[in-house]
Design a protein around this motif. Structure first.
Motif, PDB file in Angstrom:
ATOM      1  N   VAL A 239       0.842  -1.189   0.000  1.00 24.86           N
ATOM      2  CA  VAL A 239       0.000   0.000   0.000  1.00 24.86           C
ATOM      3  C   VAL A 239       0.879   1.242   0.000  1.00 24.86           C
ATOM      4  O   VAL A 239       2.035   1.199   0.449  1.00 24.86           O
ATOM      5  CB  VAL A 239      -0.941  -0.015   1.232  1.00 24.86           C
ATOM      6  N   GLU A 240       0.321   2.332  -0.520  1.00 24.35           N
ATOM      7  CA  GLU A 240       1.035   3.609  -0.544  1.00 24.35           C
ATOM      8  C   GLU A 240       0.273   4.631   0.285  1.00 24.35           C
ATOM      9  O   GLU A 240      -0.921   4.838   0.108  1.00 24.35           O
ATOM     10  CB  GLU A 240       1.192   4.111  -1.976  1.00 24.35           C
ATOM     11  N   CYS A 241       0.984   5.267   1.210  1.00 23.91           N
ATOM     12  CA  CYS A 241       0.407   6.306   2.059  1.00 23.91           C
ATOM     13  C   CYS A 241       0.357   7.617   1.273  1.00 23.91           C
ATOM     14  O   CYS A 241       1.036   7.781   0.256  1.00 23.91           O
ATOM     15  CB  CYS A 241       1.242   6.451   3.327  1.00 23.91           C
ATOM     16  N   CYS A 248       5.098  -2.777   2.655  1.00 23.11           N
ATOM     17  CA  CYS A 248       4.392  -4.051   2.778  1.00 23.11           C
ATOM     18  C   CYS A 248       3.538  -4.001   4.039  1.00 23.11           C
ATOM     19  O   CYS A 248       4.063  -3.763   5.136  1.00 23.11           O
ATOM     20  CB  CYS A 248       5.401  -5.200   2.849  1.00 23.11           C
ATOM     21  N   PHE A 249       2.243  -4.214   3.907  1.00 19.37           N
ATOM     22  CA  PHE A 249       1.334  -4.083   5.050  1.00 19.37           C
ATOM     23  C   PHE A 249       1.563  -5.193   6.080  1.00 19.37           C
ATOM     24  O   PHE A 249       1.285  -5.015   7.258  1.00 19.37           O
ATOM     25  CB  PHE A 249      -0.115  -4.129   4.570  1.00 19.37           C
ATOM     26  N   LYS A 250       2.103  -6.308   5.634  1.00 16.91           N
ATOM     27  CA  LYS A 250       2.298  -7.443   6.541  1.00 16.91           C
ATOM     28  C   LYS A 250       3.515  -7.263   7.437  1.00 16.91           C
ATOM     29  O   LYS A 250       3.426  -7.443   8.657  1.00 16.91           O
ATOM     30  CB  LYS A 250       2.440  -8.735   5.734  1.00 16.91           C
ATOM     31  N   CYS A 251       4.662  -6.887   6.856  1.00 14.76           N
ATOM     32  CA  CYS A 251       5.896  -6.798   7.649  1.00 14.76           C
ATOM     33  C   CYS A 251       6.345  -5.356   7.890  1.00 14.76           C
ATOM     34  O   CYS A 251       7.325  -5.133   8.609  1.00 14.76           O
ATOM     35  CB  CYS A 251       7.015  -7.575   6.973  1.00 14.76           C
ATOM     36  N   LEU A 252       5.652  -4.374   7.279  1.00 21.02           N
ATOM     37  CA  LEU A 252       5.939  -2.946   7.433  1.00 21.02           C
ATOM     38  C   LEU A 252       7.309  -2.535   6.877  1.00 21.02           C
ATOM     39  O   LEU A 252       7.783  -1.438   7.144  1.00 21.02           O
ATOM     40  CB  LEU A 252       5.833  -2.517   8.901  1.00 21.02           C
ATOM     41  N   CYS A 253       7.944  -3.424   6.111  1.00 17.13           N
ATOM     42  CA  CYS A 253       9.185  -3.060   5.425  1.00 17.13           C
ATOM     43  C   CYS A 253       8.834  -2.395   4.103  1.00 17.13           C
ATOM     44  O   CYS A 253       7.673  -2.311   3.714  1.00 17.13           O
ATOM     45  CB  CYS A 253      10.040  -4.298   5.180  1.00 17.13           C
ATOM     46  N   GLU A 254       9.846  -1.919   3.392  1.00 17.35           N
ATOM     47  CA  GLU A 254       9.593  -1.345   2.075  1.00 17.35           C
ATOM     48  C   GLU A 254       8.926  -2.388   1.190  1.00 17.35           C
ATOM     49  O   GLU A 254       9.094  -3.600   1.393  1.00 17.35           O
ATOM     50  CB  GLU A 254      10.911  -0.889   1.441  1.00 17.35           C
ATOM     51  N   CYS A 259       9.271 -10.705  -3.935  1.00 13.42           N
ATOM     52  CA  CYS A 259      10.052 -11.348  -2.873  1.00 13.42           C
ATOM     53  C   CYS A 259       9.151 -11.464  -1.634  1.00 13.42           C
ATOM     54  O   CYS A 259       8.481 -10.504  -1.272  1.00 13.42           O
ATOM     55  CB  CYS A 259      11.286 -10.491  -2.599  1.00 13.42           C
ATOM     56  N   SER A 260       9.121 -12.618  -0.994  1.00 14.89           N
ATOM     57  CA  SER A 260       8.265 -12.799   0.183  1.00 14.89           C
ATOM     58  C   SER A 260       8.852 -12.065   1.387  1.00 14.89           C
ATOM     59  O   SER A 260      10.025 -11.687   1.401  1.00 14.89           O
ATOM     60  CB  SER A 260       8.119 -14.290   0.500  1.00 14.89           C
ATOM     61  N   CYS A 261       8.029 -11.909   2.418  1.00 17.72           N
ATOM     62  CA  CYS A 261       8.482 -11.202   3.631  1.00 17.72           C
ATOM     63  C   CYS A 261       9.641 -11.929   4.294  1.00 17.72           C
ATOM     64  O   CYS A 261      10.593 -11.299   4.767  1.00 17.72           O
ATOM     65  CB  CYS A 261       7.323 -11.062   4.624  1.00 17.72           C
ATOM     66  N   LEU A 262       9.576 -13.260   4.322  1.00 22.78           N
ATOM     67  CA  LEU A 262      10.659 -14.029   4.936  1.00 22.78           C
ATOM     68  C   LEU A 262      11.950 -13.862   4.157  1.00 22.78           C
ATOM     69  O   LEU A 262      13.026 -13.671   4.735  1.00 22.78           O
ATOM     70  CB  LEU A 262      10.264 -15.508   5.012  1.00 22.78           C
ATOM     71  N   MET A 263      11.853 -13.923   2.829  1.00 22.43           N
ATOM     72  CA  MET A 263      13.037 -13.733   1.998  1.00 22.43           C
ATOM     73  C   MET A 263      13.640 -12.345   2.213  1.00 22.43           C
ATOM     74  O   MET A 263      14.865 -12.189   2.331  1.00 22.43           O
ATOM     75  CB  MET A 263      12.685 -13.911   0.519  1.00 22.43           C
TER      76      MET A 263
END
Length: 551
Positions: A239-241, A248-254, A259-263
């Motif tokens: 999402v874009e603020c 990324c809404f799940k992990c809050l990283c860029e 690429c998955s959050c775990l990767m």
């Protein structure tokens, strides 16, 4: 423009030889682009919540729960905080277990306490009372407060208790002071007994609870913090603020798809620690037993000499004398050189070279995306200049070039993250036991073929947009327009193919795919959160909001 800016996916000689084949591929892709119909714009699944709209967003959910369960505002908030503002879950528990169990679970009393007949207002005024906390006797009733749970203490003790809890910054639901009583105190009573500045702080905590305790609402992780929060229908995706930050809404990283959050978490840690480099140094060097400096062996002799003058054995790192012959080192013996040491060094070197390759590709495309962000601004200025020219009537609409610049930036970012994905997908860290060597090689070839095609057309789109088209003639603009639209649509289609390959052909065939869910691709770019409004019901899924509408 510096030629080094472009990342070439072929050597110049090979590019010239394949130019004719590429033109044929262009025609095929161009025909696909012409037949491609524009996708309908998807309904936004996220809303922007500013500081100004935070209270309104919370108020909407509170009102619905107050109406559904016939409770007061403070009780509704306590229930929602406990169930993380999930109205559906709250209603399910109420339907299955009933009001009494629901209230007892979260520390609420089912019925408000009412004074008995003997406790008339007149008698209470005259009755002398004592506080079991401060042990003060002879208190008037108006200096005491009784909570819904029935426990009564003096206002000063309640005030001190509430102030401490609020200043700790962790209590949105403050429990009663009585021993082993878990009842939650009424927030209105709390605010009435503390100082105004403490009450304001408590109000802020209660309002921010809608974000802090809500899985569907998260603060924008921009730095410095913009103060906005995002409500999203699903707890994943990108999402874009309104501040422009994409995450990324799940992990809050860029934002990092495909690429998955775990990767991405593993990759970020690896880049931060430079673990592969440290691993190589550990294997390829020995620490001097005297000064602890790393020493590299440049030839085959196992007798090492550090710059500090200390002699030591390469095989085991132990200190030695200066003399040696064909079989021994003076004053030291540690056996023969072991084959596993050689294999260990070879593996460390291979792993480092592999990591260096993927990191270089990732970093290069990330750097290019920064340049192309500036290019997008330049393209917009040039497009406005062309549209303003009186003689260019047929070129008033320059959206084709701005759309091309947007697609270039979006696809370049996607391309950079494909290298992070490839590093883990085809390595041995995550999927070693889930693919045979033959299967891994087949999937790797499929992925890299798409990746190489995407690189090629991104570079061609970038080169086309870097032209000084603000000074072009009408015919030259028409030619550039055809090329830009062609390359833009080819890039769009290749991005879709890349995501489909990742989701279906690669991750979709691995047992642990559920750990690597990626955000879906959108040709329009990452979804922008829309302003908070009454057209979208926050805090629940569709079934609860629909039941409200039906009623």
């Amino acid at each position: 423009m510096d030629e080094d800016y472009y990342l070439s996916y072929e050597e110049d000689e090979e590019a010239e030889e394949e130019e004719e084949d590429n033109d044929m591929y262009d025609n095929d892709k161009y025909q696909q682009a012409e037949q491609h119909e524009p996708e309908p714009s998807a309904k936004s699944t996220s809303q922007l919540i500013t500081n100004e709209s935070l209270v309104a967003a919370q108020k909407e959910v509170l009102a619905r729960v107050m109406d559904l369960l016939t409770v007061k505002k403070s009780q509704a908030r306590t229930l929602l905080i406990h169930y993380q503002w999930n109205v559906d879950k709250l209603v399910d528990v109420y339907s299955e277990k009933g009001r009494e169990i629901l209230f007892k679970t979260v520390g609420l009393t089912v019925f408000d306490r009412r004074p008995s007949l003997s406790e008339s207002r007149y008698s209470l005024k005259k009755k002398k009372m004592s506080c079991e906390i401060c042990m003060e006797d002879g208190l008037q009733s108006y200096t005491m407060t009784t909570m819904d749970c029935g426990h009564c203490f003096c206002n000063n003790c309640w005030k001190e208790h509430f102030t401490v809890k609020i200043n700790e910054g962790m209590s949105k639901r403050i429990a009663c002071m009585a021993y082993k009583c878990n009842a939650i105190c009424d927030e209105d009573v709390v605010k009435k007994l503390v100082h105004p500045e403490v009450a304001d702080k408590f109000d802020r905590f209660l309002a921010e609870s809608y974000v802090d305790d809500n899985k569907r609402v998260k603060w924008c992780p921009s730095t410095p913090h913009c103060g906005n929060a995002i409500w999203k229908e699903d707890d994943d995706g990108e999402v874009e603020c309104s501040c422009g930050h994409q995450f990324c809404f799940k992990c809050l990283c860029e934002s990092h798809s495909p690429c998955s959050c775990l990767m991405w978490k593993l990759w970020s840690k690896k880049c931060e620690d430079e673990s592969e480099t440290l691993n190589w140094i550990t294997v390829h060097t020995k620490m001097c037993p005297k000064c602890s400096r790393p020493v590299d062996r440049s030839y085959g002799c196992n007798l090492m000499t550090c710059i500090c003058g200390q002699h030591f054995c390469w095989l085991c790192g132990g200190a030695t004398g200066v003399s040696h012959d064909m079989t021994t080192i003076y004053g030291h013996s540690c056996g023969k050189f072991k084959e596993d040491k050689v294999k260990q060094m070879e593996m460390a070197k291979r792993d480092l070279e592999r990591y260096t390759h993927y990191y270089h590709q990732y970093r290069s495309h990330k750097d290019s995306s920064k340049q192309e962000d500036k290019l997008r601004a330049s393209v917009r200025e040039k497009a406005a200049s062309v549209s303003a020219k009186k003689d260019y009537v047929m070129h008033k609409d320059m959206t084709w070039v701005t759309d091309g610049a947007d697609m270039l930036l979006r696809s370049r970012k996607v391309l950079s993250y494909t290298y992070v994905f490839a590093f883990y997908m085809f390595g041995e860290e995550l999927f070693k036991k889930e693919m045979s060597d033959e299967e891994r090689e087949m999937k790797k070839n499929l992925f890299e073929n798409l990746q190489q095609q995407l690189i090629g057309y991104i570079e061609r789109l970038s080169k086309t947009l870097n032209q000084p088209f603000e000074s072009y003639t009408s015919d030259e603009l028409n030619k550039m327009k055809a090329e830009t639209i062609n390359f833009r649509d080819v890039v769009k289609n290749l991005c879709k193919e890349m995501y489909n390959c990742v989701e279906n052909d690669l991750l979709g065939t691995t047992p642990s795919a559920y750990n690597h869910k990626i955000a879906s691709y959108s040709s329009d770019g990452i979804e922008k959160a829309i302003e908070f409004g009454a057209d979208m019901v926050l805090g629940s899924s569709g079934r609860t909001s629909m039941s409200q509408q039906d009623s």
